[in-house]
Motif scaffolding. Structure first.
Motif, PDB file in Angstrom:
ATOM      1  N   GLY A 294       0.817  -1.208   0.000  1.00 59.34           N
ATOM      2  CA  GLY A 294       0.000   0.000   0.000  1.00 59.34           C
ATOM      3  C   GLY A 294       0.847   1.252   0.000  1.00 59.34           C
ATOM      4  N   ALA A 295       1.918   1.261   0.809  1.00 63.84           N
ATOM      5  CA  ALA A 295       2.799   2.426   0.856  1.00 63.84           C
ATOM      6  C   ALA A 295       3.503   2.649  -0.475  1.00 63.84           C
ATOM      7  N   PRO A 299      -1.103  -2.085  -6.675  1.00 61.70           N
ATOM      8  CA  PRO A 299      -2.401  -2.768  -6.594  1.00 61.70           C
ATOM      9  C   PRO A 299      -2.208  -4.223  -6.184  1.00 61.70           C
ATOM     10  N   MET A 300      -3.168  -4.751  -5.431  1.00 56.01           N
ATOM     11  CA  MET A 300      -2.999  -6.104  -4.885  1.00 56.01           C
ATOM     12  C   MET A 300      -4.318  -6.824  -4.768  1.00 56.01           C
ATOM     13  N   VAL A 358     -10.557  -0.948  -0.231  1.00 55.75           N
ATOM     14  CA  VAL A 358      -9.705  -0.326  -1.244  1.00 55.75           C
ATOM     15  C   VAL A 358      -9.093  -1.391  -2.148  1.00 55.75           C
ATOM     16  N   VAL A 359      -8.644  -2.499  -1.542  1.00 51.33           N
ATOM     17  CA  VAL A 359      -8.076  -3.613  -2.299  1.00 51.33           C
ATOM     18  C   VAL A 359      -8.928  -4.851  -2.034  1.00 51.33           C
ATOM     19  N   GLY A 387      -6.948   3.187 -10.861  1.00 53.27           N
ATOM     20  CA  GLY A 387      -7.836   3.671  -9.808  1.00 53.27           C
ATOM     21  C   GLY A 387      -7.453   3.127  -8.448  1.00 53.27           C
ATOM     22  N   MET A 388      -7.115   1.815  -8.379  1.00 56.93           N
ATOM     23  CA  MET A 388      -6.669   1.239  -7.107  1.00 56.93           C
ATOM     24  C   MET A 388      -5.350   1.867  -6.679  1.00 56.93           C
ATOM     25  N   ARG A 389      -4.460   2.072  -7.634  1.00 61.30           N
ATOM     26  CA  ARG A 389      -3.167   2.681  -7.315  1.00 61.30           C
ATOM     27  C   ARG A 389      -3.355   4.097  -6.764  1.00 61.30           C
ATOM     28  N   ASP A 390      -4.243   4.854  -7.361  1.00 60.79           N
ATOM     29  CA  ASP A 390      -4.503   6.222  -6.885  1.00 60.79           C
ATOM     30  C   ASP A 390      -5.094   6.208  -5.480  1.00 60.79           C
ATOM     31  N   ASP A 391      -6.004   5.255  -5.220  1.00 63.10           N
ATOM     32  CA  ASP A 391      -6.577   5.147  -3.875  1.00 63.10           C
ATOM     33  C   ASP A 391      -5.499   4.849  -2.844  1.00 63.10           C
TER      34      ASP A 391
END
Length: 419
Positions: A294-295, A299-300, A358-359, A387-391
Motif C-alpha cells: 500500500g505504501a 495494486p494487490m 480499497v483492495v 484507480g486502485m493505485r490512486d486510492d
C-alpha cells in the motif's frame, strides 16, 4: 550514550527499524559505522507470537547496530542488563513494534528517556517523554495533559516510495508480484497456492512476468521445499518446482522454474521495495506486506485460503497465543481461525486504514484458477488498476516521517551530543 530501538517482527524491522536506523546514522554518525562516536545504536527484540525467531540474524546482516539483543533474551536483559554488555548511563529507548509496555519496562530499567511511535494509539503516555504519532487521531485520544508531549510526524511507511524510486528498473514486461509470506504457517499454503496461480495466469496471459521477493526470514531453497513433498499441503496443488536456475541475462536474480515452464524471478536482496513498486499487480497473503504494498502504491489481491485453517494460525494477539497451546493447537486453532474469519472486518492494512474496501480481499475456499481469472481481469483493465493505485497513494501521506522521528530522538539527547 545509547539509542535503543525496540521492535518485534520482520515487517516492522524492514519498514520501520531499518529506515530509521539509516536516518540516524546519517544525521548523528553513530557506532558501529563511526567507531569513534560517543553514541551507539542498539536493537532490542521483544517477545512476539508473530515473530519468526530469525529477526536478530536478519538485523545483524545490515551492519547498523552496535549490539543486538534477541527476543529470548529480553526478560534476562530486564533482570540483569550487565549480562548483555555495558549500558551507558544515558540513552533513549524508541518503541517501533510489539507491545508498547515492553519498551516502558526497558526504559524504566535502564533509566533512559523514552519515545513511542504510535500508529493508532499511545497506551502509556505517562511513561513517555515523547510520543511520535502517525496521525492526529492518536494525539486527540490522549488526555489533554499529555497532548503537548505528542507530535504528529506521519506514516513511516510513506518514505518507502521515495526510496523505491532510486532502484534499478526491472526488465521490460508486465510484472506480477507473488508474496507467499515470511512465516512457516503462511509459506506452507502460500508457496504451492501461488505457484499454481502463476502457472494458470501465465497460460492465460503469456506476457506476464513474475517476481517473488524472498523474505529475509526464509530462503530460495526453503521455498523449493515448501513446493515439494516435504510440505503435505503441496500435494493438493498441481504446481511443482522443476528447477532453481541461475539468473537470466536480463533478470533480477535466481529463478524458480515450475514444471509447467513458468519462470518466477527471485529477489533475494531485501528489502525489495524498488522492484515491487514497478509491478502492475501483487498477489499476497495478509500481514505487514499489505502495508508495504500500500505504501508503494502497488495494486494487490489479498488471499486467505480458508481450506487450510489447520495451519493458518499466524494470527495476532491472544487468539494466536491460544491457537498455539500444546495438545489443543489444531482444534482450537481451527475454531478460532474460523471464528475470526467470520467476524474479521477488514484484513488488509489499506482497507483497515481507509475503513473501506480499497483492495480486494479473497477469504474462503479460494482456488488458484479463480485467483488467476481475477488477476487476468485486473490486468486487462489498466484504468481499474490505476484507480486502485490512486486510492492507495491517497492513503499513504507525505514522505518525511522517518526524518521527523529521527529529529524527535535527537531532541531527547543531551544537546552536546546531538549537535
Amino acid at each position: 550514550m545509547s539509542i535503543v530501538l525496540v521492535s518485534n517482527g520482520p515487517g516492522e524491522l524492514a519498514t520501520w527499524v531499518r529506515p530509521l536506523a539509516d536516518a540516524l546514522h546519517r544525521s548523528l554518525l553513530l557506532r558501529p559505522r563511526a567507531p569513534w562516536s560517543p553514541i551507539s545504536l542498539r536493537l532490542v527484540l521483544v517477545p512476539c507470537p508473530n515473530a519468526t525467531g530469525t529477526e536478530a540474524q536478519v538485523a545483524s546482516r545490515w551492519g547498523v547496530f552496535d549490539r543486538i539483543t534477541a527476543a529470548d533474551q529480553f526478560w534476562p536483559l530486564l533482570l540483569r542488563p550487565g549480562r548483555y554488555g555495558a549500558w551507558p548511563g544515558r540513552g533513549v529507548v524508541v518503541f517501533l513494534g510489539g507491545d508498547q509496555f515492553w519498551s516502558v519496562l526497558l526504559s524504566a530499567r535502564l533509566r533512559y528517556r523514552h519515545i513511542t511511535y504510535a500508529e493508532w494509539v499511545a497506551r502509556w503516555p505517562r511513561w513517555n517523554d515523547r510520543v511520535a504519532a502517525m496521525g492526529a487521531a492518536v494525539r486527540d485520544q490522549l488526555p489533554s495533559r499529555f497532548q503537548p508531549r505528542c507530535s504528529v510526524i506521519g506514516d513511516l511507511m510513506a518514505d518507502l516510495s521515495s526510496h523505491a524510486r532510486q532502484a534499478s528498473p526491472l526488465p521490460e514486461g508486465e510484472w506480477v508480484a507473488l508474496l507467499p509470506g515470511s512465516k512457516r504457517a503462511k509459506l506452507c499454503v502460500g508457496v504451492p497456492f501461488l505457484l499454481e496461480t502463476a502457472d494458470r495466469l501465465a497460460a492465460r496471459r503469456p506476457e506476464c512476468r513474475f517476481l517473488l521477493p524472498v523474505a529475509p526470514t526464509t530462503s530460495a531453497d526453503e521455498l523449493v521445499r515448501y513446493a515439494g513433498r516435504a510440505n503435505p499441503i503441496a500435494a493438493g496443488y498441481q504446481a511443482a518446482v522443476d528447477a532453481l536456475a541461475a539468473p537470466a541475462v536480463d533478470g533480477c536474480g535466481r529463478r524458480l522454474i515450475t514444471r509447467a515452464g513458468t519462470v518466477i524471478e527471485l529477489q533475494e536482496d531485501p528489502p525489495a521495495h524498488g522492484a515491487l513498486s514497478q509491478c502492475a499487480l501483487a498477489l499476497t497473503t495478509v500481514g505487514a506486506n499489505t502495508a508495504e504494498l500500500g505504501a508503494l502504491g502497488v495494486p494487490m489481491i489479498v488471499l486467505v485460503p480458508t481450506q487450510h485453517l489447520g495451519v493458518m494460525q499466524a494470527w495476532d494477539g491472544w487468539l494466536g497465543l491460544i491457537a498455539r497451546l500444546p495438545g489443543l493447537r489444531w482444534c482450537i486453532g481451527v475454531l478460532l481461525s474460523a471464528w475470526r474469519l467470520r467476524h474479521h472486518g477488514f484484513l488488509a492494512w489499506p482497507n483497515i486504514s481507509a475503513g473501506r474496501m480499497v483492495v480486494p480481499e479473497r477469504v474462503g475456499a479460494i482456488t488458484p484458477e479463480a485467483i488467476a481469472t481475477e488477476a487476468e481481469a485486473w490486468l486487462s483493465a489498466p484504468d481499474r488498476l490505476q484507480g486502485m493505485r490512486d486510492d492507495l497513494r491517497s492513503l499513504r501521506g507525505q514522505p518525511g516521517a522517518v526524518a521527523a522521528l529521527a529529529g524527535e530522538i535527537r531532541q531527547l539527547l543531551p544537546r552536546a551530543l546531538s549537535d
